[in-house]
Motif scaffolding. Structure first.
Motif, PDB file in Angstrom:
ATOM      1  N   ARG A   1       2.238 -11.047  -4.831  1.00 42.16           N
ATOM      2  CA  ARG A   1       3.378 -11.825  -5.475  1.00 42.16           C
ATOM      3  C   ARG A   1       3.028 -13.565  -5.295  1.00 42.16           C
ATOM      4  O   ARG A   1       3.156 -14.251  -6.319  1.00 42.16           O
ATOM      5  CB  ARG A   1       4.674 -11.714  -4.776  1.00 42.16           C
ATOM      6  N   LEU A   2       2.408 -13.865  -4.220  1.00 45.10           N
ATOM      7  CA  LEU A   2       1.822 -15.259  -4.045  1.00 45.10           C
ATOM      8  C   LEU A   2       0.852 -15.473  -4.829  1.00 45.10           C
ATOM      9  O   LEU A   2       0.750 -16.826  -5.465  1.00 45.10           O
ATOM     10  CB  LEU A   2       1.464 -15.370  -2.201  1.00 45.10           C
ATOM     11  N   CYS A   3      -0.068 -14.716  -5.172  1.00 45.23           N
ATOM     12  CA  CYS A   3      -1.122 -14.819  -6.078  1.00 45.23           C
ATOM     13  C   CYS A   3      -0.854 -14.640  -7.637  1.00 45.23           C
ATOM     14  O   CYS A   3      -2.011 -14.599  -8.339  1.00 45.23           O
ATOM     15  CB  CYS A   3      -2.274 -14.222  -5.486  1.00 45.23           C
ATOM     16  N   SER A   4       0.181 -14.123  -7.768  1.00 43.16           N
ATOM     17  CA  SER A   4       0.656 -13.865  -9.344  1.00 43.16           C
ATOM     18  C   SER A   4      -0.350 -12.820  -9.914  1.00 43.16           C
ATOM     19  O   SER A   4      -0.677 -12.793 -11.086  1.00 43.16           O
ATOM     20  CB  SER A   4       0.494 -14.919 -10.206  1.00 43.16           C
ATOM     21  N   VAL A   5      -0.700 -11.624  -8.927  1.00 41.22           N
ATOM     22  CA  VAL A   5      -1.339 -10.620  -9.355  1.00 41.22           C
ATOM     23  C   VAL A   5      -0.673  -9.708 -10.368  1.00 41.22           C
ATOM     24  O   VAL A   5       0.739  -9.513  -9.973  1.00 41.22           O
ATOM     25  CB  VAL A   5      -1.598  -9.608  -8.243  1.00 41.22           C
ATOM     26  N   PRO A   6      -0.990  -9.516 -11.833  1.00 45.82           N
ATOM     27  CA  PRO A   6      -0.173  -8.972 -12.541  1.00 45.82           C
ATOM     28  C   PRO A   6       0.643  -7.589 -12.456  1.00 45.82           C
ATOM     29  O   PRO A   6       1.763  -7.651 -12.933  1.00 45.82           O
ATOM     30  CB  PRO A   6      -0.980  -8.913 -13.977  1.00 45.82           C
ATOM     31  N   TYR A   7      -0.086  -6.803 -11.720  1.00 44.83           N
ATOM     32  CA  TYR A   7       0.245  -5.397 -11.808  1.00 44.83           C
ATOM     33  C   TYR A   7       0.311  -4.963 -10.351  1.00 44.83           C
ATOM     34  O   TYR A   7      -0.569  -5.066  -9.548  1.00 44.83           O
ATOM     35  CB  TYR A   7      -0.284  -4.307 -12.717  1.00 44.83           C
ATOM     36  N   GLY A   8       1.629  -4.671  -9.909  1.00 49.47           N
ATOM     37  CA  GLY A   8       1.695  -3.938  -8.306  1.00 49.47           C
ATOM     38  C   GLY A   8       1.904  -2.401  -8.532  1.00 49.47           C
ATOM     39  O   GLY A   8       3.216  -2.088  -8.983  1.00 49.47           O
ATOM     40  N   TYR A   9       1.378  -1.487  -8.055  1.00 50.09           N
ATOM     41  CA  TYR A   9       1.655  -0.257  -7.767  1.00 50.09           C
ATOM     42  C   TYR A   9       1.434   0.306  -6.392  1.00 50.09           C
ATOM     43  O   TYR A   9       0.681  -0.220  -5.606  1.00 50.09           O
ATOM     44  CB  TYR A   9       0.352   0.636  -8.503  1.00 50.09           C
ATOM     45  N   PHE A  10       2.404   0.821  -6.052  1.00 50.27           N
ATOM     46  CA  PHE A  10       2.684   1.203  -4.551  1.00 50.27           C
ATOM     47  C   PHE A  10       2.622   2.661  -4.243  1.00 50.27           C
ATOM     48  O   PHE A  10       3.613   3.445  -4.774  1.00 50.27           O
ATOM     49  CB  PHE A  10       3.925   0.629  -3.875  1.00 50.27           C
ATOM     50  N   LEU A  11       1.859   3.318  -3.434  1.00 48.85           N
ATOM     51  CA  LEU A  11       1.886   4.387  -2.885  1.00 48.85           C
ATOM     52  C   LEU A  11       2.433   4.789  -1.607  1.00 48.85           C
ATOM     53  O   LEU A  11       1.745   4.493  -0.682  1.00 48.85           O
ATOM     54  CB  LEU A  11       0.344   5.064  -2.893  1.00 48.85           C
ATOM     55  N   VAL A  12       3.736   5.240  -1.585  1.00 51.15           N
ATOM     56  CA  VAL A  12       4.220   5.177  -0.256  1.00 51.15           C
ATOM     57  C   VAL A  12       4.222   6.792   0.046  1.00 51.15           C
ATOM     58  O   VAL A  12       4.884   7.758  -0.060  1.00 51.15           O
ATOM     59  CB  VAL A  12       5.910   5.170  -0.476  1.00 51.15           C
ATOM     60  N   THR A  13       3.079   7.032   0.793  1.00 48.24           N
ATOM     61  CA  THR A  13       2.742   8.004   1.692  1.00 48.24           C
ATOM     62  C   THR A  13       3.786   8.439   2.797  1.00 48.24           C
ATOM     63  O   THR A  13       3.911   9.700   3.364  1.00 48.24           O
ATOM     64  CB  THR A  13       1.346   8.014   2.170  1.00 48.24           C
ATOM     65  N   GLY A  14       4.684   7.444   3.155  1.00 46.26           N
ATOM     66  CA  GLY A  14       5.621   7.839   4.298  1.00 46.26           C
ATOM     67  C   GLY A  14       6.139   6.137   4.459  1.00 46.26           C
ATOM     68  O   GLY A  14       5.082   5.514   4.757  1.00 46.26           O
ATOM     69  N   LEU A  15       7.533   6.064   4.591  1.00 44.14           N
ATOM     70  CA  LEU A  15       7.660   4.813   4.627  1.00 44.14           C
ATOM     71  C   LEU A  15       7.620   4.194   6.123  1.00 44.14           C
ATOM     72  O   LEU A  15       7.651   2.964   6.397  1.00 44.14           O
ATOM     73  CB  LEU A  15       9.525   4.801   4.717  1.00 44.14           C
ATOM     74  N   GLY A  16       7.231   5.136   7.096  1.00 41.26           N
ATOM     75  CA  GLY A  16       7.170   4.704   8.703  1.00 41.26           C
ATOM     76  C   GLY A  16       8.067   5.227   9.378  1.00 41.26           C
ATOM     77  O   GLY A  16       9.458   5.674   9.149  1.00 41.26           O
ATOM     78  N   HIS A  17       7.606   5.636  10.845  1.00 38.50           N
ATOM     79  CA  HIS A  17       8.400   6.222  11.608  1.00 38.50           C
ATOM     80  C   HIS A  17       9.845   5.296  12.073  1.00 38.50           C
ATOM     81  O   HIS A  17      10.597   6.036  12.484  1.00 38.50           O
ATOM     82  CB  HIS A  17       7.647   6.497  12.780  1.00 38.50           C
ATOM     83  N   VAL A  18       9.789   4.138  11.865  1.00 38.57           N
ATOM     84  CA  VAL A  18      11.069   3.284  12.191  1.00 38.57           C
ATOM     85  C   VAL A  18      11.912   3.682  11.132  1.00 38.57           C
ATOM     86  O   VAL A  18      13.120   3.386  11.496  1.00 38.57           O
ATOM     87  CB  VAL A  18      10.640   1.806  11.824  1.00 38.57           C
ATOM     88  N   PHE A  19      11.873   4.394  10.180  1.00 39.46           N
ATOM     89  CA  PHE A  19      12.988   4.669   9.354  1.00 39.46           C
ATOM     90  C   PHE A  19      13.655   5.912   9.596  1.00 39.46           C
ATOM     91  O   PHE A  19      14.527   6.361   8.967  1.00 39.46           O
ATOM     92  CB  PHE A  19      12.446   4.621   7.712  1.00 39.46           C
ATOM     93  N   ALA A  20      13.007   6.832  10.560  1.00 40.62           N
ATOM     94  CA  ALA A  20      13.726   8.094  11.174  1.00 40.62           C
ATOM     95  C   ALA A  20      14.637   7.613  11.927  1.00 40.62           C
ATOM     96  O   ALA A  20      14.377   7.318  13.091  1.00 40.62           O
ATOM     97  CB  ALA A  20      12.509   8.763  11.670  1.00 40.62           C
ATOM     98  N   VAL A  21      15.826   7.882  11.601  1.00 47.40           N
ATOM     99  CA  VAL A  21      17.273   7.353  12.409  1.00 47.40           C
ATOM    100  C   VAL A  21      17.421   8.678  13.447  1.00 47.40           C
ATOM    101  O   VAL A  21      17.389   9.650  13.245  1.00 47.40           O
ATOM    102  CB  VAL A  21      18.200   7.462  11.453  1.00 47.40           C
TER     103      VAL A  21
END
Length: 415
Positions: free
Chosen positions: A118-138
């Motif tokens: 975002r800071l560098c104005s990269v035109p396309y952002g694709y995100f592969l969420v292989t797991g949000l992280g253990h912190v999201f396990a309530v």
């Protein structure tokens, strides 16, 4: 980073550049080799960024035609100064490289790669969420610190995803968290895909040994992966079935929940578990085992280790939790157990000891499921179609053996 034109339109007159960002260098060739090959085949220059030096992986990337760039990143650290250093380096590299798109995966690459883009104005952002992280396990009775960490991570994810073109998730729990915690503004950009996929030519089916029965667990040496439960179950079963073999394969991890070498040495000395160390190629170990076990209560995406075992034709024992449960049709290709429950794990293991024919039939069913749902070629077609790269197929036209919600469907599925 969100624009109205497909990314493929940037291929002319010069090749577009896409940057993959990983938190572990070996994962680039272990998990993303075929995806990088497909991106190169679609006309991209591919740059891979990761923190640790790995000459073998770097040589493999060079052979593929992928340029490798090291970045500072600590997977387990919560030091904000170290993370700011990671962000600063990514900003500098993006300004130098001027990529058309980024494709980060795992928590820190997604957060800091997304913010830097975002800071560098990269035109396309694709995100592969292989797991949000253990912190999201309530968890019950969790600390204020853990709740604060989750709140901070929510804010960071929102910042990273702000201009995303597409976000890919592996399981319904991550999909629900992204929706309910409003990590994205536009839910139509979120799609669910069946994990990272598995190369069915590389992982070939074989007949599992039945005498003796060999149980194999492959995982990073973390308590959350269910290793203490696996050891306790092995101890209980060996008291009644001394011929049963229990193997553990995986590398030590600096994570606070990591298993230490002293514990592993004690288990080996006791004779309850054979520790096989770490390896870059698990195929021989999978071929030598009868049943694959992963009693994880870690916040998994879809465990690649299970997919490799399925492709090899192995019955699966794993937990009835998001990510893990997506790999098992209970009673068909494996058994689901209660997380953190040693008795449930013992019962599942003894099912196979007492019914060895089930090892063969469920192993065959695992291979069929791998072919129908988790073939890496199908998964990559889904990714590239959603990214509007390659042919004009849409994700809905790709046969994966199951319906994959996308966009508005995905948002509705969590309500």
């Amino acid at each position: 980073m969100n624009t109205s034109q497909p990314l493929a339109s940037n291929l002319e007159p010069q090749r577009a550049k896409i940057v993959l960002i990983a938190s572990l260098t070996s994962s680039l060739t272990n998990f993303r080799r075929d995806l990088m090959k497909d991106l190169i085949g679609a006309g991209f220059d591919v740059v891979a960024m990761a923190p640790d030096r790995d000459p073998i992986v770097e040589d493999e990337l060079d052979t593929l035609g992928v340029r490798f760039v090291r970045i500072p990143m600590s997977r387990a650290s919560v030091n904000p100064l170290a993370d700011l250093a990671t962000l600063a380096v990514l900003v500098r590299l993006f300004l130098q490289e001027r990529p058309t798109a980024i494709l980060p995966y795992t928590m820190k690459p997604i957060i800091y790669g997304g913010i830097a883009a975002r800071l560098c104005s990269v035109p396309y952002g694709y995100f592969l969420v292989t797991g949000l992280g253990h912190v999201f396990a309530v968890e019950p009775d969790e600390s204020v610190v853990r709740k604060l960490m989750r709140w901070m991570c929510v804010g960071l994810y929102r910042c990273a995803f702000k201009k995303a073109k597409a976000v890919f998730v592996y399981n319904d729990a991550d999909l629900a968290d992204i929706t309910e915690r409003r990590l994205v503004d536009d839910h139509s950009i979120v799609s669910m895909v069946p994990g990272s996929g598995v190369d069915l030519d590389r992982y070939r089916a074989s007949t599992p040994p039945l005498q003796p029965i060999v149980f194999l667990m492959v995982a990073r040496l973390l308590r959350d992966k269910g290793i203490p439960e696996y050891v306790a179950a092995a101890r209980a079963i060996r008291a009644r079935h001394p011929d049963a073999v229990f193997q553990l394969l995986g590398h030590y991890d600096p994570n606070p929940t990591g298993i230490n070498k002293r514990d592993v040495a004690i288990w080996q000395q006791e004779g309850v578990v054979q520790y096989l160390g770490a390896t870059r190629d698990v195929r021989a170990n999978l071929a030598d085992c009868s049943v694959f076990v992963l009693p994880s209560y870690y916040r998994e995406g879809i465990p690649r280790s299970i997919l490799e075992a399925m492709a090899t034709g192995r019955a699966i024992i794993t937990t009835d939790l998001p990510g893990c449960r997506q790999t098992v049709d209970p009673g068909v290709n494996g058994l689901l157990i209660e997380p953190r429950n040693v008795s449930s794990l013992v019962e599942a293991m003894e099912t196979f000891i007492e019914d060895r024919a089930a090892i063969l039939t469920m192993g065959q069913a695992s291979r069929r499921m791998a072919e129908e749902k988790f073939d890496v070629r199908l998964v990559n077609r889904l990714l590239l179609a959603r990214m509007q790269i390659g042919d004009n197929a849409t994700a809905a036209n790709v046969e994966t053996g199951q319906h994959q919600p996308s966009g508005g469907e995905a948002a509705q599925a969590t309500k």
